[in-house]
Write an enzyme that holds these catalytic residues in place. Structure first.
Site, PDB file in Angstrom:
ATOM      1  N   CYS A  60       0.815  -1.220   0.000  1.00  0.00           N
ATOM      2  CA  CYS A  60       0.000   0.000   0.000  1.00  0.00           C
ATOM      3  C   CYS A  60       0.848   1.270   0.000  1.00  0.00           C
ATOM      4  CB  CYS A  60      -0.987  -0.005   1.163  1.00  0.00           C
ATOM      5  SG  CYS A  60      -0.269   0.194   2.811  1.00  0.00           S
ATOM      6  N   HIS A 111      -2.588   0.956   6.786  1.00  0.00           N
ATOM      7  CA  HIS A 111      -3.002   0.848   5.387  1.00  0.00           C
ATOM      8  C   HIS A 111      -3.439   2.232   4.909  1.00  0.00           C
ATOM      9  CE1 HIS A 111      -4.194  -1.334   1.793  1.00  0.00           C
ATOM     10  NE2 HIS A 111      -5.295  -0.592   1.746  1.00  0.00           N
ATOM     11  N   HIS A 123      -6.133   1.824  -3.941  1.00  0.00           N
ATOM     12  CA  HIS A 123      -5.129   1.330  -2.992  1.00  0.00           C
ATOM     13  C   HIS A 123      -4.610  -0.026  -3.436  1.00  0.00           C
ATOM     14  CE1 HIS A 123      -7.987  -1.525  -0.808  1.00  0.00           C
ATOM     15  NE2 HIS A 123      -8.744  -0.903  -1.672  1.00  0.00           N
TER      16      HIS A 123
END
Length: 233
Positions: A60, A111, A123
């Protein structure tokens, strides 16, 4: 004469804040559209823990650093550090190009993705690679931490409490963060034309300007111009 002109210009800034200082959301949104569009070029690229390129795959934060680097914006490597370094954005002020953060496999920011509008973000998913998800999905909604902005306007700022001046970037320069052992750690690069609020100055490390939140810019005269506010709030 130079001192007189500086005082005159700064007096104008304080007297007419609506002209030179304003909300930077519009400028961030304009640049953010370019970033989001570029980020979508990698839809479908596979996930790889520690990955930082399309050929190897992305995790990420590796995906975010790769996309933003295209626009000469250097992000910290991890989602946790990105969360700490970016400018806090309230939920009502999120625009395309802002980063959104979540707590997933561990506490804190673990994240992150790029907000692309319509309450959606792009993402690197560990199961499906680069994809677009909705902030309204239960999984993300219950794990959402907040948004941060790394896109800054070159001209628009509002004067805030505690601010003593304005720093204008003439040439690219590192932004640093003070560590627990009183050292400076590089966070990202500030770009030519950007302006930042200054909240203090000290003579450590050859002189440094406090931009708030433990973030500093060292005093390199050829790269920055500091303008002191004649009336501090």
């Amino acid at each position: 004469m130079r001192k007189f002109l500086s005082i005159f210009v700064l007096t104008i800034i304080i007297s007419f804040p609506t002209v030179l200082f304003g909300n930077n959301t519009a400028a961030a949104e304009s640049h953010g559209e370019e970033i989001a569009t570029y980020g979508k070029e990698f839809l479908g690229v596979s996930y790889k823990f520690g990955g930082t390129t399309p050929s190897s795959g992305f995790d990420c934060s590796g995906y975010l650093t790769y996309v933003f680097n295209k626009f000469n914006i250097s992000l910290p490597r991890t989602a946790a550090d990105q969360y700490q370094a970016g400018e806090k954005v309230s939920n009502k002020d999120i625009v395309v190009g802002d980063l959104v953060f979540f707590t997933t496999y561990k506490s804190g920011a673990s994240h992150a993705g790029i907000y692309v509008g319509d309450n959606k973000f792009i993402h690197a998913s560990s199961s499906k690679g680069i994809m677009i998800s909705s902030l309204d999905e239960r999984y993300w909604k219950t794990r959402y931490l907040g948004a941060r902005r790394f896109i800054t306007s070159s001209t628009n700022l509002t004067v805030k409490d505690g601010q003593i001046g304005v720093l204008t970037i003439n040439e690219s320069i590192n932004l640093w963060k003070r560590t627990d052992d009183n050292q400076l750690q590089e966070v990202r690069v500030l770009q030519k034309g950007e302006k930042y609020r200054v909240y203090g100055y000290d003579d450590k490390f050859g002189g440094q300007y406090d931009l708030g939140g433990g973030l500093y810019v060292t005093n390199i005269d050829s790269h920055i111009v500091y303008s002191e506010l004649t009336s501090k709030r």
